[in-house]
Design an enzyme around this catalytic site. Structure first.
Site, mmCIF file in Angstrom:
data_model
loop_
_atom_site.group_PDB
_atom_site.id
_atom_site.type_symbol
_atom_site.label_atom_id
_atom_site.label_comp_id
_atom_site.label_asym_id
_atom_site.label_seq_id
_atom_site.Cartn_x
_atom_site.Cartn_y
_atom_site.Cartn_z
ATOM 1 N N ILE A 190 -7.175 10.242 -3.690
ATOM 2 C CA ILE A 190 -6.778 11.239 -2.692
ATOM 3 C C ILE A 190 -5.633 10.787 -1.799
ATOM 4 O O ILE A 190 -5.161 11.532 -0.954
ATOM 5 C CB ILE A 190 -7.986 11.660 -1.814
ATOM 6 C CG1 ILE A 190 -8.652 10.437 -1.171
ATOM 7 C CG2 ILE A 190 -8.980 12.470 -2.643
ATOM 8 C CD1 ILE A 190 -9.853 10.771 -0.307
ATOM 9 N N GLY A 191 -5.199 9.586 -1.977
ATOM 10 C CA GLY A 191 -4.067 9.133 -1.176
ATOM 11 C C GLY A 191 -3.496 7.867 -1.769
ATOM 12 O O GLY A 191 -4.216 7.035 -2.308
ATOM 13 N N GLU A 192 -2.200 7.773 -1.721
ATOM 14 C CA GLU A 192 -1.583 6.552 -2.216
ATOM 15 C C GLU A 192 -0.397 6.197 -1.353
ATOM 16 O O GLU A 192 0.537 6.977 -1.196
ATOM 17 C CB GLU A 192 -1.139 6.719 -3.664
ATOM 18 C CG GLU A 192 -0.410 5.497 -4.182
ATOM 19 C CD GLU A 192 -0.675 5.235 -5.652
ATOM 20 O OE1 GLU A 192 -0.734 6.212 -6.409
ATOM 21 O OE2 GLU A 192 -0.809 4.053 -6.011
ATOM 22 N N GLY A 193 -0.487 5.053 -0.736
ATOM 23 C CA GLY A 193 0.627 4.607 0.101
ATOM 24 C C GLY A 193 1.120 3.256 -0.369
ATOM 25 O O GLY A 193 0.745 2.787 -1.448
ATOM 26 N N THR A 194 1.975 2.670 0.438
ATOM 27 C CA THR A 194 2.533 1.379 0.090
ATOM 28 C C THR A 194 1.469 0.291 0.155
ATOM 29 O O THR A 194 1.525 -0.697 -0.554
ATOM 30 C CB THR A 194 3.665 1.027 1.076
ATOM 31 O OG1 THR A 194 4.381 2.224 1.381
ATOM 32 C CG2 THR A 194 4.606 0.017 0.484
ATOM 33 N N PHE A 195 0.526 0.490 1.033
ATOM 34 C CA PHE A 195 -0.415 -0.590 1.293
ATOM 35 C C PHE A 195 -1.851 -0.285 0.909
ATOM 36 O O PHE A 195 -2.733 -1.097 1.112
ATOM 37 C CB PHE A 195 -0.346 -0.985 2.774
ATOM 38 C CG PHE A 195 1.027 -1.435 3.162
ATOM 39 C CD1 PHE A 195 1.478 -2.688 2.795
ATOM 40 C CD2 PHE A 195 1.882 -0.586 3.849
ATOM 41 C CE1 PHE A 195 2.758 -3.105 3.123
ATOM 42 C CE2 PHE A 195 3.166 -1.003 4.181
ATOM 43 C CZ PHE A 195 3.611 -2.260 3.816
ATOM 44 N N SER A 255 -4.614 2.494 -1.658
ATOM 45 C CA SER A 255 -4.905 3.700 -2.427
ATOM 46 C C SER A 255 -6.245 4.184 -1.922
ATOM 47 O O SER A 255 -7.153 3.378 -1.687
ATOM 48 C CB SER A 255 -5.020 3.377 -3.911
ATOM 49 O OG SER A 255 -3.779 2.913 -4.385
ATOM 50 N N LYS A 293 -11.011 3.312 0.697
ATOM 51 C CA LYS A 293 -9.636 2.831 0.852
ATOM 52 C C LYS A 293 -9.517 1.424 0.286
ATOM 53 O O LYS A 293 -10.066 0.480 0.840
ATOM 54 C CB LYS A 293 -9.241 2.873 2.333
ATOM 55 C CG LYS A 293 -7.814 2.411 2.595
ATOM 56 C CD LYS A 293 -7.379 2.690 4.030
ATOM 57 C CE LYS A 293 -5.985 2.158 4.305
ATOM 58 N NZ LYS A 293 -5.457 2.560 5.605
ATOM 59 N N ASP A 314 1.513 4.492 14.109
ATOM 60 C CA ASP A 314 1.897 5.311 12.960
ATOM 61 C C ASP A 314 1.284 6.707 13.082
ATOM 62 O O ASP A 314 0.718 7.243 12.121
ATOM 63 C CB ASP A 314 1.462 4.617 11.663
ATOM 64 C CG ASP A 314 2.240 5.127 10.444
ATOM 65 O OD1 ASP A 314 3.269 5.809 10.621
ATOM 66 O OD2 ASP A 314 1.806 4.841 9.307
HETATM 67 P P1 ADP Z 1 -2.248 4.271 4.181
HETATM 68 O O1 ADP Z 1 -2.289 3.037 5.009
HETATM 69 O O2 ADP Z 1 -1.963 3.975 2.759
HETATM 70 O O3 ADP Z 1 -1.365 5.336 4.755
HETATM 71 P P2 ADP Z 1 -4.467 5.917 5.090
HETATM 72 O O4 ADP Z 1 -5.644 5.310 5.745
HETATM 73 O O5 ADP Z 1 -3.511 6.638 5.980
HETATM 74 O O6 ADP Z 1 -3.748 4.823 4.191
HETATM 75 O O7 ADP Z 1 -4.956 6.937 3.978
HETATM 76 C C1 ADP Z 1 -4.025 7.587 3.123
HETATM 77 C C2 ADP Z 1 -4.447 9.013 2.902
HETATM 78 O O8 ADP Z 1 -5.757 9.055 2.337
HETATM 79 C C3 ADP Z 1 -4.553 9.836 4.181
HETATM 80 O O9 ADP Z 1 -3.322 10.413 4.540
HETATM 81 C C4 ADP Z 1 -5.571 10.879 3.793
HETATM 82 O O10 ADP Z 1 -4.965 11.937 3.081
HETATM 83 C C5 ADP Z 1 -6.493 10.129 2.858
HETATM 84 N N1 ADP Z 1 -7.635 9.624 3.629
HETATM 85 C C6 ADP Z 1 -7.740 8.461 4.288
HETATM 86 N N2 ADP Z 1 -8.924 8.340 4.894
HETATM 87 C C7 ADP Z 1 -9.607 9.466 4.616
HETATM 88 C C8 ADP Z 1 -10.899 9.981 4.969
HETATM 89 N N3 ADP Z 1 -11.753 9.262 5.698
HETATM 90 N N4 ADP Z 1 -11.249 11.201 4.505
HETATM 91 C C9 ADP Z 1 -10.418 11.909 3.752
HETATM 92 N N5 ADP Z 1 -9.202 11.501 3.384
HETATM 93 C C10 ADP Z 1 -8.786 10.301 3.805
HETATM 94 MG MG MG Z 2 -1.524 6.545 6.455
#
Ligand code: ADP
Ligand code: MG
Ligand code: ZN
Length: 533
Positions: free
Chosen positions: A48-53, A55, A74, A161
């Site tokens: 549901i999410g993928e960033g640099t640091f 998934s 995460k 952020d």
């Molecule tokens: P990153 O450090 O990679 O940005 P995040 O913690 O911001 O990681 O998470 C990336 C994405 O994953 C978020 O923008 C969101 O869409 C999804 N996400 C993170 N935590 C949750 C959560 N508790 N419930 C639902 N989605 C989440």
């Molecule tokens: Mg984030």
């Protein structure tokens, strides 16, 4: 491997195969492999999410009560520094779980792989809902964000952020959650012990300013014998029963992964304005005139790769000077397209530059070493600007000088320069940009006010109108939109936006961090008078 086998068994379900793209399936398989304990608790159904640091995955677990619950898992990149990881966890455990701040349920670790388990908050990408929110929803959204900020700031956490993808909003259930403490830092009196250890180091790399900062995992060396209390971490399996495979509906649409964007600024947009005859390289030189060797290299790199067109005004930041700067005395390259030896030999300024350019406060963009919780307030202001104008992202910049130029376009160049002087920075801008009236700006972008308003800069109108339509078509399209949406706007409250909200916006987007409104103060703002809590 147990995890892999489990997945194989489960993966045979036809529905499963259809639902999850192959690459995501492989990622999930890999996650089960590297952290096998996960498979005994969770059925991971999507990424549901993928960033640099990290998934982030969606997982379901059968609780002892028999109820099935969804969690966000995460997985942090294994190269993250252990203290950085522990600090992120400590923010979640100490400050999270209340006041719209995400909490943590559990944490798995196997070798250098860490998976943080959090309650899942279903949400839609901000970009998909920003234009359809009613004014009351906007007021509630910003109130809840400010509440979360007040809470973390009380703990001495600077999030660093703040942006919509880190503030999850479940529109249906009216739930909000501030996530992602991966860049957080502590104030000098922070209550988060590990944030005292986490310090930003200058590790900016070539081209590194476009997305997330490279400083995310930067740390000072640990003092000897420092204990790293990773809360709730276990290499053992949690005492939960494995859950049977369940088919879920979750897919990528839920996620904050940016698809289409209707930014107000884009470098291209800005550029159409004054630039037809300017050779790209020349203006680049202007724009990219930094004060430090390292930035020269990095910005040149960016320039070569992307060849940005010129912005409407060129900006440079001179080295910090407490007194007023007479440009002619600073160096020999002032307002030229070259970097002189004086500038090349300037000492590099060390200041944290975390976050995403479009949400960075002026003191972050100008590398002011003294940064506090006010930087989060600025970012909240940028979010409010998006909400009021219906445009996201509002500022879209690939580097800090571009971001600063865009801020000046809204807040005025003289005002920005004056504010920067207060925190010891000298900004040089080639052209004077008057500050814009925030209401006029937002209403025009939202289409409530016609573009013909005299107080609105002409260049703005032509180049920033929604959709790529020609001048001839503009009026017709505008009229059509106006007619078809006037009724719904009325219902949505956009025709009667109170002055209070623009007052709050003005106070959040205060260029001077010293006078910028605090989160605690915002909750007493007249805009929120009737919101009892
Ligand atoms: P990153 O450090 O990679 O940005 P995040 O913690 O911001 O990681 O998470 C990336 C994405 O994953 C978020 O923008 C969101 O869409 C999804 N996400 C993170 N935590 C949750 C959560 N508790 N419930 C639902 N989605 C989440
Ligand atoms: Mg984030
Ligand atoms: Zn110079």
């Amino acid at each position: 491997m147990e995890g892999a086998q489990t997945l194989d068994k489960r993966g045979k379900t036809e529905q499963n195969k259809r639902k999850i793209p192959r690459d995501v399936e492989m990622d999930i398989e890999y996650l089960y492999e590297i952290v096998p304990q996960l498979s005994t608790v969770f059925r991971i159904t999507d990424k549901i999410g993928e960033g640099t640091f990290s998934s982030v995955y969606l997982g379901e677990a059968q609780m002892a009560s028999g109820k099935r619950e969804r969690f966000a898992l995460k997985h942090l990149i294994p190269t993250s520094h252990p203290v950085r990881i522990a600090a992120e966890l400590q923010c979640l455990t100490v400050a999270g779980g209340k006041e719209n701040v995400m909490g943590v349920t559990y944490c798995f670790r196997k070798d250098h792989h860490v998976v943080i388990v959090m309650p899942y908050v279903e949400h839609q990408p901000f970009v998909e809902i920003v234009a359809s929110l009613s004014f009351e929803e906007v007021r509630q959204y910003i109130y809840h964000l400010l509440k979360a900020l007040k809470h973390i700031h009380k703990f001495g956490i600077i999030h660093r952020d703040i942006k919509p993808t880190n503030f999850l909003y479940n529109r249906r259930e009216k739930k909000y959650a501030l996530v992602d403490f991966g860049l957080a830092q502590g104030t000098p009196d922070t209550q988060i012990e590990l944030l005292k250890v986490v310090k930003s180091q200058k590790t900016q790399k070539v081209g590194g300013s476009a997305g997330k900062s490279d400083e995310k995992r930067a740390l000072t060396p640990l003092p000897p014998n420092t204990k790293i209390p990773v809360p709730h971490t276990s290499t053992k399996t949690a005492a939960k029963r494995p859950c049977p495979p369940i088919r879920t509906k979750h897919s990528k649409e839920l996620m904050g992964l940016c698809k289409t964007s209707r930014s107000v600024f884009g470098e291209r947009n800005l550029n159409n304005i004054n630039s037809t005859k300017n050779p790209v390289d020349k203006v680049e030189g202007h724009l990219l005139k930094p004060t430090k060797t390292e930035d020269v290299v990095s910005r040149r790199f960016v320039a070569n790769k992307r060849r940005p067109l010129p912005a409407r005004a060129s900006v440079s930041i001179q080295k910090p000077k407490p007194t007023a700067v007479k440009p002619s005395l600073t160096c020999s390259c002032y307002l030229s397209d070259r970097i002189c030896n004086i500038c090349l030999s300037r000492k590099q300024q060390v200041a944290p530059r975390a976050g995403t350019p479009g949400f960075r406060a002026p003191e972050v963009l100008t590398k002011c070493p003294d940064q506090g919780t006010a930087i989060d307030m600025w970012s909240a202001g940028v979010i409010l600007l998006s909400l009021l104008s219906g445009r996201y992202p509002f500022f879209k910049a690939s580097d800090d000088l571009m971001a600063l130029t865009q801020i000046m376009t809204i807040r005025g160049s003289r005002e920005t320069i004056q504010a920067a002087k207060k925190f010891g920075k000298a900004i040089v801008c080639s052209r004077e940009l008057p500050p814009l009236d925030l209401r006029v700006l937002c209403e025009t972008l939202r289409g409530i006010r016609s573009c013909g308003d005299h107080s609105f800069p002409t260049e703005f109108k032509a180049s920033h109108h929604p959709a790529e339509i020609t001048q001839d078509q503009t009026r017709t399209a505008e009229e059509e939109i106006a007619q078809s949406t006037s009724e719904s706007r009325q219902e949505n409250g956009w025709n009667n936006v109170p002055d209070h909200v623009y007052d709050l916006l003005d106070k959040l987007l205060d260029l001077n961090p010293e006078t910028r409104i605090t989160a605690a103060a915002t909750l007493h703002h007249p805009l929120f008078q009737d919101i009892a809590d």
